[in-house]
Design a protein around this motif. Structure first.
Motif, PDB file in Angstrom:
ATOM      1  N   ALA A 172       3.029   4.990 -17.505  1.00 54.70           N
ATOM      2  CA  ALA A 172       3.475   3.845 -16.695  1.00 54.70           C
ATOM      3  C   ALA A 172       2.323   3.107 -16.024  1.00 54.70           C
ATOM      4  N   LEU A 173       2.310   1.792 -16.183  1.00 55.39           N
ATOM      5  CA  LEU A 173       1.273   0.969 -15.552  1.00 55.39           C
ATOM      6  C   LEU A 173       1.753   0.391 -14.223  1.00 55.39           C
ATOM      7  N   GLY A 174       3.070   0.257 -14.068  1.00 55.94           N
ATOM      8  CA  GLY A 174       3.624  -0.341 -12.848  1.00 55.94           C
ATOM      9  C   GLY A 174       4.517   0.639 -12.102  1.00 55.94           C
ATOM     10  N   SER A 175       5.123   0.150 -11.020  1.00 58.65           N
ATOM     11  CA  SER A 175       5.983   0.997 -10.197  1.00 58.65           C
ATOM     12  C   SER A 175       7.458   0.721 -10.466  1.00 58.65           C
ATOM     13  N   CYS A 176       8.263   1.787 -10.376  1.00 54.31           N
ATOM     14  CA  CYS A 176       9.713   1.615 -10.512  1.00 54.31           C
ATOM     15  C   CYS A 176      10.243   0.962  -9.227  1.00 54.31           C
ATOM     16  N   SER A 184       0.831  -1.208   0.000  1.00 57.67           N
ATOM     17  CA  SER A 184       0.000   0.000   0.000  1.00 57.67           C
ATOM     18  C   SER A 184       0.868   1.261   0.000  1.00 57.67           C
ATOM     19  N   VAL A 185       2.060   1.178   0.625  1.00 57.71           N
ATOM     20  CA  VAL A 185       2.987   2.330   0.600  1.00 57.71           C
ATOM     21  C   VAL A 185       3.455   2.564  -0.829  1.00 57.71           C
ATOM     22  N   VAL A 186       3.796   1.459  -1.509  1.00 60.28           N
ATOM     23  CA  VAL A 186       4.236   1.556  -2.906  1.00 60.28           C
ATOM     24  C   VAL A 186       3.107   2.145  -3.755  1.00 60.28           C
ATOM     25  N   PHE A 187       1.902   1.637  -3.550  1.00 60.83           N
ATOM     26  CA  PHE A 187       0.754   2.099  -4.330  1.00 60.83           C
ATOM     27  C   PHE A 187       0.484   3.588  -4.101  1.00 60.83           C
ATOM     28  N   ASN A 192       0.364  -1.306  -7.839  1.00 61.78           N
ATOM     29  CA  ASN A 192       0.832  -2.081  -6.681  1.00 61.78           C
ATOM     30  C   ASN A 192       2.072  -2.896  -7.039  1.00 61.78           C
ATOM     31  N   LEU A 193       2.190  -3.221  -8.334  1.00 61.27           N
ATOM     32  CA  LEU A 193       3.263  -4.120  -8.775  1.00 61.27           C
ATOM     33  C   LEU A 193       4.458  -3.344  -9.318  1.00 61.27           C
ATOM     34  N   CYS A 194       5.639  -3.913  -9.098  1.00 64.78           N
ATOM     35  CA  CYS A 194       6.848  -3.299  -9.638  1.00 64.78           C
ATOM     36  C   CYS A 194       7.153  -3.884 -11.014  1.00 64.78           C
ATOM     37  N   VAL A 195       7.757  -3.073 -11.867  1.00 65.06           N
ATOM     38  CA  VAL A 195       8.291  -3.585 -13.127  1.00 65.06           C
ATOM     39  C   VAL A 195       9.774  -3.901 -12.882  1.00 65.06           C
ATOM     40  N   GLN A 229      12.829   3.163  -2.175  1.00 69.30           N
ATOM     41  CA  GLN A 229      13.052   4.383  -1.384  1.00 69.30           C
ATOM     42  C   GLN A 229      11.781   4.826  -0.672  1.00 69.30           C
ATOM     43  N   ALA A 230      10.641   4.631  -1.335  1.00 67.49           N
ATOM     44  CA  ALA A 230       9.368   5.045  -0.720  1.00 67.49           C
ATOM     45  C   ALA A 230       9.102   4.276   0.563  1.00 67.49           C
ATOM     46  N   VAL A 231       9.348   2.964   0.537  1.00 66.89           N
ATOM     47  CA  VAL A 231       9.073   2.159   1.737  1.00 66.89           C
ATOM     48  C   VAL A 231      10.148   2.398   2.810  1.00 66.89           C
TER      49      VAL A 231
END
Lengths: 50, 306
Positions: free
Chosen positions: B65-69, A33-36, B51-54, B75-77
């Protein structure tokens, strides 16, 4: 086949499995959820504005 | 006879085409950046796929972009108040790295494709290597540890939140894929640009110019994602091998490699992006890759190391 080669092969498989376990653990902790939350808002730092 | 072989080899070198790989890179970049409404409206995709990473370096603020870097997500988490470590993203990187290593860099990274295409621009003197090249390649590990892990973890605001320092201060992919399109398409963004935007554009321009002269400078010297995957190259399930019996030590593979690796010495060098040029350049077909270990295939470097 050398023993070392087998070790490399198994190390890759073992680490892939460990990675999968870590992913699942992270998902259960709620990290997704943090990533989202970060990914669905324009990241001002990422684009060089924030 | 030797002259005949040389002619045959040079003919083979001329025939090597990178376009089959580029087609895969294009296709992957299109699939993972296919939110066309984002490009039309100057907004980003906000659906559940985020929610998903590429696997590659693909800014999640790119309008398509459909996914996350994975580097941005890491870094976000790490920088969030609630978590000290990102198990989800690091697990994803370990999983991908252990399976295919830097194959991701060669085939599944949009910024890698961008650099590949830039290097095709003719220039009188392309630099294959220079003094300090090997040492400079360690810089990406420093960037990974410092900007992706330590700074977001420890340099936090009063709320205990860290910034994504790599994205903020270094990442040219974010400027190219997110910054420039959003500033062009979104008037609100245009009003907010400042010194940071100028700095990041200067970095992007430097990277573009360097990419014309040097093959993939960002991947070689700066990319923290490449640094992570490089650690897994020697042990990944998908791997390169050199058949000792077929290899004539002609050096064609090492000459063809744009990342300056020598597959005969180490078929799974951490710097190898698994583009397959060595396989194509080998006149005897001694270099091969795959998922399974075959009894006849042996790597010189690895055997020497035993």
């Amino acid at each position: 086949m050398s023993r070392r080669r087998w070790n490399f092969r198994y190390a890759g498989i073992f680490l892939a499995a460990a990675g999968l376990c870590l992913m699942i653990f992270g998902i259960f902790r709620g990290e997704m959820s943090v990533v989202f939350d970060k990914a669905v808002r324009i990241c001002m730092e990422c684009i060089g504005i924030g | 006879m030797a002259e005949k072989n040389t002619k045959k080899n040079s003919k083979k070198r001329k025939q090597i085409s990178e376009w089959p790989r580029h087609r895969i890179q294009f296709l992957w970049a299109l699939i993972t950046n296919s939110y066309l409404a984002g490009f039309l409206q100057g907004k980003i995709y906000t659906g559940k796929l985020k929610n998903l990473c590429v696997p590659g370096l693909n800014c999640y603020s790119c309008p398509g972009a459909l996914g996350s870097c994975p580097i941005g997500a890491l870094q976000a988490v790490i920088g969030s108040r609630n978590y000290q470590w990102a198990f989800y993203v690091s697990g994803f990187l370990i999983f991908v790295g252990a399976l295919v290593g830097r194959f991701v860099c060669g085939f599944l990274c949009p910024f890698g494709l961008f650099q590949d295409l830039l290097h095709k621009i003719p220039f009188p003197k392309k630099l294959k290597t220079f003094r300090g090249d090997r040492l400079l390649r360690k810089l990406k590990y420093v960037i990974l540890i410092l900007f992706v892990i330590l700074l977001p973890m420890f340099l936090t605001d009063i709320l205990g939140q860290g910034s994504p320092y790599f994205c903020k201060l270094i990442c040219p992919a974010g400027t190219l894929e997110g910054g420039i399109p959003l500033v062009l398409l979104n008037p609100v963004m245009r009003g907010a640009i400042g010194w940071l935007y100028t700095w990041k554009n200067a970095l992007l321009i430097a990277m573009i110019l360097l990419s014309i002269v040097i093959y993939r400078p960002f991947c070689k010297y700066l990319c923290p994602l490449g640094a992570i995957y490089s650690v897994f190259n020697p042990i990944s399930v998908f791997r390169y091998r050199v058949d000792k019996e077929k290899c004539t030590n002609c050096g064609a593979c090492a000459r063809a490699c744009k990342m300056n690796c020598d597959p005969v010495k180490n078929a799974n060098d951490p710097e190898c992006i698994r583009c397959g040029l060595c396989k194509k350049s080998c006149p005897t077909g001694a270099v091969c890759s795959g998922w399974k270990s075959e009894k006849k295939e042996t790597s010189h470097g690895k055997q020497a190391a035993v």
